[in-house]
Design a protein around this motif. Structure first.
Motif, mmCIF file in Angstrom:
data_model
loop_
_atom_site.group_PDB
_atom_site.id
_atom_site.type_symbol
_atom_site.label_atom_id
_atom_site.label_comp_id
_atom_site.label_asym_id
_atom_site.label_seq_id
_atom_site.Cartn_x
_atom_site.Cartn_y
_atom_site.Cartn_z
ATOM 1 N N MET A 1 12.834 -28.339 -29.393
ATOM 2 C CA MET A 1 12.672 -28.445 -27.970
ATOM 3 C C MET A 1 12.667 -30.482 -27.895
ATOM 4 O O MET A 1 11.771 -31.111 -28.706
ATOM 5 N N ARG A 2 12.986 -30.091 -26.732
ATOM 6 C CA ARG A 2 12.841 -32.536 -26.463
ATOM 7 C C ARG A 2 11.261 -32.607 -25.620
ATOM 8 O O ARG A 2 10.937 -31.840 -24.854
ATOM 9 N N THR A 3 11.369 -33.683 -25.614
ATOM 10 C CA THR A 3 9.051 -33.938 -24.963
ATOM 11 C C THR A 3 9.704 -35.380 -24.024
ATOM 12 O O THR A 3 10.527 -36.225 -24.834
ATOM 13 N N LEU A 4 9.054 -35.093 -23.369
ATOM 14 C CA LEU A 4 9.398 -36.074 -21.999
ATOM 15 C C LEU A 4 7.657 -36.347 -21.668
ATOM 16 O O LEU A 4 6.818 -35.523 -21.188
ATOM 17 N N GLN A 5 8.140 -37.680 -21.543
ATOM 18 C CA GLN A 5 6.804 -38.247 -20.814
ATOM 19 C C GLN A 5 6.803 -39.171 -19.518
ATOM 20 O O GLN A 5 7.951 -38.988 -19.583
ATOM 21 N N LEU A 6 6.079 -38.160 -18.695
ATOM 22 C CA LEU A 6 6.108 -38.872 -16.812
ATOM 23 C C LEU A 6 4.939 -39.310 -17.037
ATOM 24 O O LEU A 6 3.736 -39.436 -17.655
ATOM 25 N N ASN A 7 5.617 -40.317 -15.894
ATOM 26 C CA ASN A 7 4.475 -41.528 -15.857
ATOM 27 C C ASN A 7 4.271 -40.804 -14.294
ATOM 28 O O ASN A 7 4.504 -41.444 -13.193
ATOM 29 N N ILE A 8 2.950 -40.056 -13.406
ATOM 30 C CA ILE A 8 2.887 -39.640 -11.890
ATOM 31 C C ILE A 8 1.665 -40.369 -12.111
ATOM 32 O O ILE A 8 0.532 -40.963 -12.566
ATOM 33 N N PRO A 9 2.018 -40.998 -11.029
ATOM 34 C CA PRO A 9 0.597 -41.725 -9.894
ATOM 35 C C PRO A 9 -0.190 -41.251 -10.319
ATOM 36 O O PRO A 9 -0.283 -39.385 -9.433
ATOM 37 N N ASP A 10 -2.058 -42.116 -10.017
ATOM 38 C CA ASP A 10 -3.309 -41.133 -9.892
ATOM 39 C C ASP A 10 -3.631 -40.207 -8.375
ATOM 40 O O ASP A 10 -4.194 -39.826 -8.316
ATOM 41 N N SER A 11 -2.616 -40.952 -7.982
ATOM 42 C CA SER A 11 -2.105 -40.469 -5.948
ATOM 43 C C SER A 11 -2.245 -38.521 -6.364
ATOM 44 O O SER A 11 -2.272 -38.310 -5.097
ATOM 45 N N VAL A 12 -0.967 -38.867 -7.322
ATOM 46 C CA VAL A 12 -1.249 -36.783 -6.894
ATOM 47 C C VAL A 12 -1.601 -35.842 -7.769
ATOM 48 O O VAL A 12 -2.243 -36.135 -8.587
ATOM 49 N N ASP A 13 -2.465 -35.705 -6.678
ATOM 50 C CA ASP A 13 -3.895 -34.738 -7.046
ATOM 51 C C ASP A 13 -3.331 -33.191 -8.013
ATOM 52 O O ASP A 13 -3.705 -32.666 -6.902
ATOM 53 N N LEU A 14 -3.319 -33.327 -8.889
ATOM 54 C CA LEU A 14 -2.315 -32.214 -9.688
ATOM 55 C C LEU A 14 -2.977 -32.546 -10.972
ATOM 56 O O LEU A 14 -2.456 -33.093 -11.977
ATOM 57 N N LYS A 15 -2.929 -31.113 -11.421
ATOM 58 C CA LYS A 15 -3.234 -31.230 -12.833
ATOM 59 C C LYS A 15 -2.318 -30.627 -13.041
ATOM 60 O O LYS A 15 -1.239 -30.389 -13.241
ATOM 61 N N ASP A 16 -2.664 -31.024 -14.795
ATOM 62 C CA ASP A 16 -1.305 -31.094 -15.432
ATOM 63 C C ASP A 16 -0.532 -29.779 -15.549
ATOM 64 O O ASP A 16 0.517 -29.651 -16.125
ATOM 65 N N HIS A 17 -1.476 -28.740 -15.141
ATOM 66 C CA HIS A 17 -0.566 -27.556 -15.518
ATOM 67 C C HIS A 17 0.182 -26.994 -14.417
ATOM 68 O O HIS A 17 1.159 -26.578 -14.844
ATOM 69 N N ASP A 18 -0.280 -27.801 -13.340
ATOM 70 C CA ASP A 18 0.447 -27.494 -11.894
ATOM 71 C C ASP A 18 1.916 -27.967 -11.842
ATOM 72 O O ASP A 18 2.489 -27.369 -11.667
ATOM 73 N N LEU A 19 1.596 -29.381 -12.695
ATOM 74 C CA LEU A 19 2.737 -30.240 -12.854
ATOM 75 C C LEU A 19 3.999 -29.680 -13.462
ATOM 76 O O LEU A 19 5.315 -29.383 -13.384
ATOM 77 N N SER A 20 3.368 -28.639 -15.081
ATOM 78 C CA SER A 20 4.708 -27.905 -15.591
ATOM 79 C C SER A 20 4.711 -27.106 -15.356
ATOM 80 O O SER A 20 6.033 -26.712 -14.922
ATOM 81 N N MET A 21 3.823 -26.329 -14.525
ATOM 82 C CA MET A 21 4.971 -25.182 -14.086
ATOM 83 C C MET A 21 5.589 -25.298 -12.685
ATOM 84 O O MET A 21 6.592 -24.271 -12.608
ATOM 85 N N ILE A 22 5.637 -26.382 -11.786
ATOM 86 C CA ILE A 22 6.063 -26.901 -10.523
ATOM 87 C C ILE A 22 7.552 -27.394 -11.479
ATOM 88 O O ILE A 22 9.312 -26.644 -11.159
ATOM 89 N N ILE A 23 7.827 -27.674 -12.910
ATOM 90 C CA ILE A 23 9.075 -28.386 -13.434
ATOM 91 C C ILE A 23 9.783 -27.316 -14.139
ATOM 92 O O ILE A 23 10.735 -26.653 -13.928
ATOM 93 N N ALA A 24 8.962 -26.184 -14.983
ATOM 94 C CA ALA A 24 9.415 -25.254 -15.248
ATOM 95 C C ALA A 24 9.686 -24.352 -14.408
ATOM 96 O O ALA A 24 10.929 -23.375 -14.221
ATOM 97 N N SER A 25 9.393 -23.760 -13.001
ATOM 98 C CA SER A 25 9.506 -23.181 -11.909
ATOM 99 C C SER A 25 10.746 -23.361 -11.767
ATOM 100 O O SER A 25 11.858 -22.678 -11.259
#
Length: 75
Positions: A1-25
């Motif tokens: 499995m690959r690992t990807l590092q994303l730089n998300i601006p602080d202005s994006v008010d989402l938890k890491d779980h939500d970001l993972s869920m958005i990408i996976a969904s």
């Protein structure tokens, strides 16, 4: 499995779980991943992942016309 590092601006008010869920969904919705594979990315069981899809605007049902015809023929 690959690992990807994303730089998300602080202005994006989402938890890491939500970001993972958005990408996976999205990958699940686009049929790039199975429900089980997407669930693994998020760290959930397949059932829990499927139950959460609605919260992220993703249906578990295919919207493909081909799939619809296949389902009708199998019914």
């Amino acid at each position: 499995m690959r690992t990807l590092q994303l730089n998300i601006p602080d202005s994006v008010d989402l938890k890491d779980h939500d970001l993972s869920m958005i990408i996976a969904s999205k990958l699940y919705q686009d049929a790039k991943l199975s429900a089980g594979q997407a669930a693994k990315i998020v760290g959930l069981s397949k059932r829990a992942f499927i139950e959460m899809l609605g919260k992220y605007g993703v249906s578990i049902f295919s919207t493909s016309e081909t799939d619809l015809h296949s389902d009708i023929n199998n019914a």
